[in-house]
Design an enzyme around this catalytic site. Structure first.
Site, PDB file in Angstrom:
ATOM      1  N   HIS A  41       0.828  -1.205   0.000  1.00 19.83           N
ATOM      2  CA  HIS A  41       0.000   0.000   0.000  1.00 19.83           C
ATOM      3  C   HIS A  41       0.865   1.259   0.000  1.00 19.83           C
ATOM      4  O   HIS A  41       1.581   1.532   0.967  1.00 19.83           O
ATOM      5  CB  HIS A  41      -0.881  -0.028   1.258  1.00 19.83           C
ATOM      6  CG  HIS A  41      -1.832   1.116   1.361  1.00 19.83           C
ATOM      7  ND1 HIS A  41      -1.863   1.951   2.465  1.00 19.83           N
ATOM      8  CD2 HIS A  41      -2.787   1.561   0.518  1.00 19.83           C
ATOM      9  CE1 HIS A  41      -2.811   2.850   2.299  1.00 19.83           C
ATOM     10  NE2 HIS A  41      -3.393   2.643   1.134  1.00 19.83           N
ATOM     11  N   GLU A  68       0.777  -0.853  -4.787  1.00 11.44           N
ATOM     12  CA  GLU A  68      -0.421  -0.017  -4.914  1.00 11.44           C
ATOM     13  C   GLU A  68       0.011   1.426  -4.755  1.00 11.44           C
ATOM     14  O   GLU A  68       0.825   1.740  -3.862  1.00 11.44           O
ATOM     15  CB  GLU A  68      -1.445  -0.379  -3.825  1.00 11.44           C
ATOM     16  CG  GLU A  68      -2.801   0.289  -3.980  1.00 11.44           C
ATOM     17  CD  GLU A  68      -2.926   1.683  -3.400  1.00 11.44           C
ATOM     18  OE1 GLU A  68      -3.906   2.382  -3.733  1.00 11.44           O
ATOM     19  OE2 GLU A  68      -2.046   2.109  -2.626  1.00 11.44           O
ATOM     20  N   HIS A  83      -0.662  10.639  -2.719  1.00 11.55           N
ATOM     21  CA  HIS A  83      -1.974  10.218  -2.220  1.00 11.55           C
ATOM     22  C   HIS A  83      -2.899  11.379  -1.887  1.00 11.55           C
ATOM     23  O   HIS A  83      -4.009  11.476  -2.386  1.00 11.55           O
ATOM     24  CB  HIS A  83      -1.824   9.335  -0.975  1.00 11.55           C
ATOM     25  CG  HIS A  83      -3.137   8.969  -0.366  1.00 11.55           C
ATOM     26  ND1 HIS A  83      -3.759   9.746   0.599  1.00 11.55           N
ATOM     27  CD2 HIS A  83      -3.974   7.934  -0.601  1.00 11.55           C
ATOM     28  CE1 HIS A  83      -4.913   9.188   0.931  1.00 11.55           C
ATOM     29  NE2 HIS A  83      -5.064   8.090   0.218  1.00 11.55           N
TER      30      HIS A  83
HETATM   31  O1  G3P Z   1      -6.381   0.529  -2.766  1.00  9.87           O
HETATM   32  C1  G3P Z   1      -7.221   0.953  -1.792  1.00  9.87           C
HETATM   33  C2  G3P Z   1      -6.634   2.002  -0.937  1.00  9.87           C
HETATM   34  O2  G3P Z   1      -5.461   2.492  -1.448  1.00  9.87           O
HETATM   35  C3  G3P Z   1      -7.619   3.071  -0.767  1.00  9.87           C
HETATM   36  O3  G3P Z   1      -7.263   3.902   0.259  1.00  9.87           O
HETATM   37  O4  G3P Z   1      -6.900   6.196   0.861  1.00  9.87           O
HETATM   38  O5  G3P Z   1      -5.008   4.626   0.804  1.00  9.87           O
HETATM   39  O6  G3P Z   1      -5.967   5.433  -1.286  1.00  9.87           O
HETATM   40  P1  G3P Z   1      -6.230   5.100   0.127  1.00  9.87           P
HETATM   41 CA    CA Z   2      -4.672   4.250  -2.861  1.00  6.56          CA
END
Ligand code: G3P
Ligand code: CA
Length: 417
Positions: A41, A68, A83
């Site tokens: 993530h 991700e 982000h």
């Molecule tokens: O992939 C899902 C996740 O990344 C969504 O939450 O806020 O970290 O982009 P966020």
């Molecule tokens: Ca994300």
């Protein structure tokens, strides 16, 4: 069970298909040979500043299957990896561009964005990391890892989906079917943006990010073209997980950051997990030694609300070894990457407890632990090594979910601090 993205999942619909064995050298997990994939993530964001080259390189080194990340538009139309819709949290924009609040990403040109430090906020050793462009990210990743690229906030980045499509058309090595060991997946909370990508690039799998799993009628429609559904792990119910799987889509929840949550998710039949700690998740999936207690100290509890004893919000650490452990300069990170450092001079005796004060004891904006949905904590040694992970889930109505963290609640005495 979903099929591999490389088999054009976006065109698959209907009941669950048989699992498709994957290539590569990574062994299957211990669940009957089913392959559960690890999504880092924002990169390995529990160990390095999110969405930077350092976090992506670390994710690859730690064996993540996918990175991700989040893409937005700069003022001059460049695709940049970040982000938040503002620069305030993860860069030094407040200092460098002090006269330009609220520091929205789309108000800055790429040249301006490149002047910012995107790593020092996380830890001094990461100073010098910069915001990447999408092209730089693709070059950095190469074919060493898959990519789950989130179109972040299309409503404040008009034209984002079209810009990403245009860029990817110039990077055929990333979108040609079967061209990569693991494919590029485009994700978003915004279904319309995903539609635009799917219409223009039908071979590229798309993932719908959500808080809750969509209602069954909508899910059936999505199954015709959506590869995976990415719900919030803290809101995911077993029956909703089953609905996604039965509809034939992959189930890949976010953000799953403790061994208890990982096991719980595995029991729900997930196909992958998005985590800030891909190394620890990969270890668990491969049956290697768990992170818990690696240095003799664990996170015993997190009191995310004032417990009524005047202590305020805090974490409780326990020494589970038979030796005193000096935890001076160790630190805790929450899921948002905020850091609380344990002061010098704290030595926990064998079996002893240490209360680490983390907030003012309210549920207000300044609280460290999230008291709305739940939070996760990583316990790090002073050298940055991760030694324990802890997560809690707050259900509607405010009850903390204990079933996903079956640890004995300790007495509050004797606490070292
Ligand atoms: O992939 C899902 C996740 O990344 C969504 O939450 O806020 O970290 O982009 P966020
Ligand atoms: Ca994300």
């Amino acid at each position: 069970m979903h099929t591999s993205p490389s088999s054009r999942p976006g065109l698959r619909a209907g009941p669950a298909a048989a699992p498709v064995p994957r290539g590569g050298s990574t062994p299957p997990d211990s669940r009957g040979g089913r392959r559960v994939e690890t999504y880092a993530h924002r990169g390995s964001s529990g160990m390095a500043p999110e969405n930077t080259a350092a976090a992506f390189a670390r994710a690859i080194a730690e064996g993540a299957d996918y990175v991700e990340t989040d893409v937005q538009l700069s003022a001059d139309g460049e695709l940049v990896i970040i982000h938040d819709v503002t620069l305030a949290r993860t860069t030094d924009a407040r200092r460098v561009f002090a006269d330009r609040p609220p520091w929205n990403v789309h108000d800055f040109t790429l040249a301006e964005l490149k002047k910012l430090d995107a790593g020092g906020w996380y830890a001094a050793e990461f100073s010098g990391q910069h915001i990447l462009t999408l092209d730089e990210l693709l070059d950095l990743l190469g074919d060493r890892v898959g990519l789950n690229l989130e179109l972040k906030s299309p409503a404040v980045n008009p034209g984002l989906a079209q810009a990403v499509v245009a860029r990817l058309r110039r990077r055929r090595d990333w979108i040609a079917p079967g061209a990569r060991p693991r494919p590029l997946i485009v994700g978003s909370f915004d279904e319309q943006a995903l539609r635009e990508v799917h219409t223009r690039l039908p071979d590229v799998p798309v993932s719908l990010i959500s808080y809750d799993v969509p209602a069954s009628g909508r899910l059936a429609d999505l199954a015709g073209w959506i590869f995976s559904v990415n719900p919030d792990i803290r809101r995911l119910r077993p029956e909703d997980a089953a609905r996604v799987t039965e509809a034939g889509m992959a189930l890949v929840p976010w953000t799953v950051d403790s061994p208890e949550l990982w096991r719980w998710a595995l029991d729900l039949g997930v196909d992958g997990m998005i985590t800030n700690y891909p190394s620890a998740l990969t270890d668990l999936l491969h049956g290697r030694a768990p992170v818990r207690g690696a240095a003799g100290v664990v996170i015993e509890d997190i009191r995310h609300r004032s417990p009524g004893d005047g202590a305020g919000e805090h974490a409780v650490l326990r020494n589970v070894s038979d030796q005193p452990v000096d935890v001076g300069s160790w630190y805790l990170r929450n899921q948002a990457s905020d850091r609380i450092v344990v002061g010098d001079g704290h030595v926990i005796p064998p079996g002893g407890l240490l209360r680490v004060h983390t907030g003012p004891g309210t549920d207000g904006a300044t609280a460290f632990w999230n008291s709305t949905h739940g939070d996760s904590a990583g316990l790090h040694r002073a050298d940055g090594a991760i030694v324990d992970l802890y997560a809690y889930v707050i259900r509607a109505g405010g009850d903390t979910e204990k079933g996903r963290r079956p640890r004995r609640r300790p007495p509050l005495d004797p606490l070292v601090s």
